[in-house]
Structures are given as structure tokens and as C-alpha cells.
Design a protein around this motif. Sequence first.
Motif, short mmCIF file in Angstrom:
data_model
loop_
_atom_site.label_atom_id
_atom_site.label_comp_id
_atom_site.label_asym_id
_atom_site.label_seq_id
_atom_site.Cartn_x
_atom_site.Cartn_y
_atom_site.Cartn_z
N SER A 1 4.89 -10.74 6.28
CA SER A 1 3.99 -10.38 5.19
C SER A 1 3.22 -9.09 5.53
O SER A 1 3.24 -8.61 6.66
N LEU A 2 2.55 -8.61 4.53
CA LEU A 2 1.87 -7.31 4.61
C LEU A 2 0.72 -7.33 5.63
O LEU A 2 -0.08 -8.25 5.64
N VAL B 1 4.52 -0.10 4.80
CA VAL B 1 5.37 -1.19 4.30
C VAL B 1 6.83 -0.95 4.68
O VAL B 1 7.30 0.18 4.76
N GLN C 1 9.08 -6.37 -0.93
CA GLN C 1 8.18 -7.53 -1.00
C GLN C 1 6.78 -7.12 -0.53
O GLN C 1 5.78 -7.46 -1.16
N GLN C 2 6.73 -6.40 0.57
CA GLN C 2 5.42 -5.97 1.08
C GLN C 2 4.76 -4.98 0.11
O GLN C 2 3.54 -5.02 -0.10
N ALA D 1 5.15 -4.94 -3.14
CA ALA D 1 4.66 -5.73 -4.28
C ALA D 1 3.34 -6.42 -3.90
O ALA D 1 2.41 -6.48 -4.71
N GLN D 2 3.26 -6.92 -2.66
CA GLN D 2 2.01 -7.56 -2.21
C GLN D 2 0.86 -6.55 -2.21
O GLN D 2 -0.27 -6.87 -2.58
N ALA D 3 1.16 -5.32 -1.78
CA ALA D 3 0.12 -4.28 -1.75
C ALA D 3 -0.37 -3.99 -3.17
O ALA D 3 -1.58 -3.86 -3.41
N TYR D 4 0.56 -3.88 -4.13
CA TYR D 4 0.15 -3.64 -5.52
C TYR D 4 -0.71 -4.80 -6.04
O TYR D 4 -1.68 -4.59 -6.76
N GLN D 5 -0.33 -6.03 -5.64
CA GLN D 5 -1.12 -7.20 -6.09
C GLN D 5 -2.54 -7.14 -5.55
O GLN D 5 -3.51 -7.38 -6.26
N LYS D 6 -2.65 -6.78 -4.28
CA LYS D 6 -3.97 -6.68 -3.64
C LYS D 6 -4.81 -5.60 -4.35
O LYS D 6 -6.00 -5.80 -4.63
N THR E 1 -5.96 -6.95 -7.66
CA THR E 1 -7.04 -7.94 -7.50
C THR E 1 -8.37 -7.24 -7.23
O THR E 1 -9.41 -7.62 -7.76
#
Length: 344
Positions: free
Chosen positions: A2-3, A29, A33-34, A36-41, A44
Motif C-alpha cells: 500500500s501507499l 508510487v 493501485q497506489q 488511486a489511493q493517493a487520489y482518494q487521500k 478526502t
Amino acid sequence: MSLVLEQNANLQPLHTLAFAAQARYFARVQNVQQLAQAYQKAQTDKIPLYPLGHGSNLILPEFVNAFVVQWMPKHIRCCAQTSDYVELEVDAGCVWDDLVNFSVQKTWYGLENLAAIPGTVGAAPVQNIGAYGVEFASVVQGVQIFDAQKGELFWLEASACEFAYRHSRFKVAAVQGGLRGHTFIVAVRIRLAKQGQLNFSYADLAQGPDAPKTPAQMAARIRAIRAAKLPDPKILPNVGSFFQNPVICRAQAQSLQAQYPQIPLYATPEPDKVKVAAAWLIETCGLKGWRQGHVGVSPQQALVLVHYGHGRVQELLTLAGLIQQQVKQKFAIELQPEPEYWGT
Ligand SMILES: Cc1cc2nc3c(=O)[nH]c(=O)nc-3n(C[C@H](O)[C@H](O)[C@H](O)COP(=O)(O)OP(=O)(O)OC[C@H]3O[C@@H](n4cnc5c(N)ncnc54)[C@H](O)[C@@H]3O)c2cc1C
């Protein structure tokens, strides 16, 4: 995996102007997947996500209130070839000049005039890098992007990227029909010729008895010319050309030429438009070598603004404003900065 993110990360060593700068979050990254996690963070926390290459075309404020992300994969893959050409798929994290070296060693034509441009492959489409009569647009077939709004990875054909002089859709905000803000370049596809002709459109490329005959020789010549003309950012921090060469209408060019017969003018694809050498405009204002505190106009090349160390980014912005003002006053031409500013 994970990120892994870093908070209040130090960006000073990650951009070539080397001013003190911090990012709210920073991550390197390795995969989508990582990313996408960064964009989600970022979503948020209600902050933008900024893609970072090697920071050689960026002006950073002291605090970048964003999630700054570097794409690390850097492979070069051959995806198609015929007797005439080869197509390569190259990850965004690849060093641009490594790609140039790889291609000229194979005696493939297309990238040799773009030798020694700092930065990553992923940033090349953004401003459609160009030098010595060649632009990235002349070799690119497609750009692979991750679209954070759709959560998808897809290929964009070169014709959809709207490449122009130091411009592409990647520089334009989404509200204006561009791709900036929600897209991240992860790879490019380029086509290089197996047999070709060298581009000698700049006079100094062919000078002397040992004019280049192969892509590798052309790249070597360009490296030598650039090393003599441009300050090395590792020694004297800079972002290369600070201003774009302005494009003006032919009537204005003719009236300037009447007043300044030596003004360097270049043809553009549009017959009624002419490109002016910004370096000449700055030099003619008497600003070459001008120093103001910790920043200045390079004594080597008037288009390059340099940071002498221990300065603040505001000093550079003030100097850039002064240059714009003087050029406008003398020539009625507006200079546009080439690097992107991540402040407000
Ligand atoms: C000494 C010197 C000489 C130079 N000479 C030239 C030249 O001859 N011609 C020329 O065109 N430029 C030149 N440049 C400018 C610079 O090298 C190029 O613009 C280069 O492409 C920037 O690459 P980078 O990886 O450092 O990008 P960065 O500076 O990190 O980023 C530049 C922009 O691209 C965006 N970006 C970066 N990576 C991605 C990605 N993966 N996806 C989406 N957006 C991304 C960033 O968000 C930013 O907006 C020069 C710079 C220096 C310091």
C-alpha cells in the motif's frame, strides 16, 4: 504494497530551482493501485494532487498544500516494429535523456535533437518539450493516462492531446476542456524511424568539418552546444528557459524590425504569426546578467533566471515581474513564463 506517504515533505532537493519548499503530502508510487489511493487521500483532504517529475519546469511556493506524487516505474519496451520504424512504450518515470541515449545507441531517428533536456518522460507531453527544431509531438503516438474521475487507465491518441508550441491539453484545466487536475501520465508510446535524416534546421548543428552523420553524433553535438550555452542546474539552480518565445502578428514584427533590424524572428506554422526570441528582448532591455539579491538573469543566457542560493521564491517572482514589465514597456510584448507555478 500500500501507499507510503510523507507529511510535510521536503521538496527542496526535488526541484531544480532548489528553493526551500514543503509539500503537505508526498509519495513515490509504483503502480496504479497506489496512485488511486493517493487520489482518494487527496479527495478526502480536499486538496489537489500534483504529479511531479524531476521538478525541472516548476516554481514551488514555500508550502505546497497538495498531495505531490512521483511515478517511479521507468521501463522502455519495444511494442511494435517494421523494417521502417520501431514503436516504444516508455514508463513516465524514465529519465528523458536515458530514453534519448537508448534510442541513439540503436541508431533510431527522432529524439537526437532533444538530447540533454532534463526531466522525465512523463512530463515530456505536458509542455510538448522541444529543442533545435524538433518537438516531442513529432514522435508521440499516444499517451497512457490514469483518469482519477473515472478511476481508469487508458490510452489517448496523440491527435487528442492538442500539442502545440510548449503546449498540450495536459496544461489546460478540466473546466476548459483540458486534462489537468484529474489525469496522471503513466506511459507514452513513441515511433522512431530506423532510417532517417538528421534535422539541421538550426545553423550551428551543421557547422565545422565534423558535421554529425548519425543520431548519436547529433545528440553529442547538441549536448556540447547546450553545455556551453546553459547553466547547469546542479551548479546554478534554474529551470532552463524561464519565458516562452512570444508569438506576435506579422504587422507588429515588421514594425519592430524597422526599428530593430537585428531582431531575431522565426516563422511559425501560421503564416500571419511570427516567433520572437525572448532572450534577445531581455538582453536588449539590458537585463542579461542582472542580479537582484539571491536571484538573477544568467550572464550566460538571458532567458534563464538563476537562484544563487539561500534565496526565497518570492525574489524570483519579483524579478520575473520586473523583466515582463520592462519588455512590455520597450516592445509592447507580453512574456509568458514557461515553468508552472504551484502557488496562487
Ligand atoms: C537546464 C534546463 C534546460 C531545459 N531545456 C529545455 C528544452 O530545451 N526544451 C524544453 O521543452 N524544456 C526544457 N527544460 C524544461 C524541462 O526540462 C522540461 O519541461 C521537462 O519536460 C520537465 O520534466 P520534469 O520531469 O522535470 O517535470 P516537472 O518539472 O516535475 O513537471 C513539469 C509539469 O509536468 C507535470 N507532470 C510531470 N510529470 C507528470 C505526469 N507523470 N503526469 C502528468 N503531469 C506531469 C507537472 O505537474 C508539471 O506541471 C529545461 C530545463 C532545464 C532546467
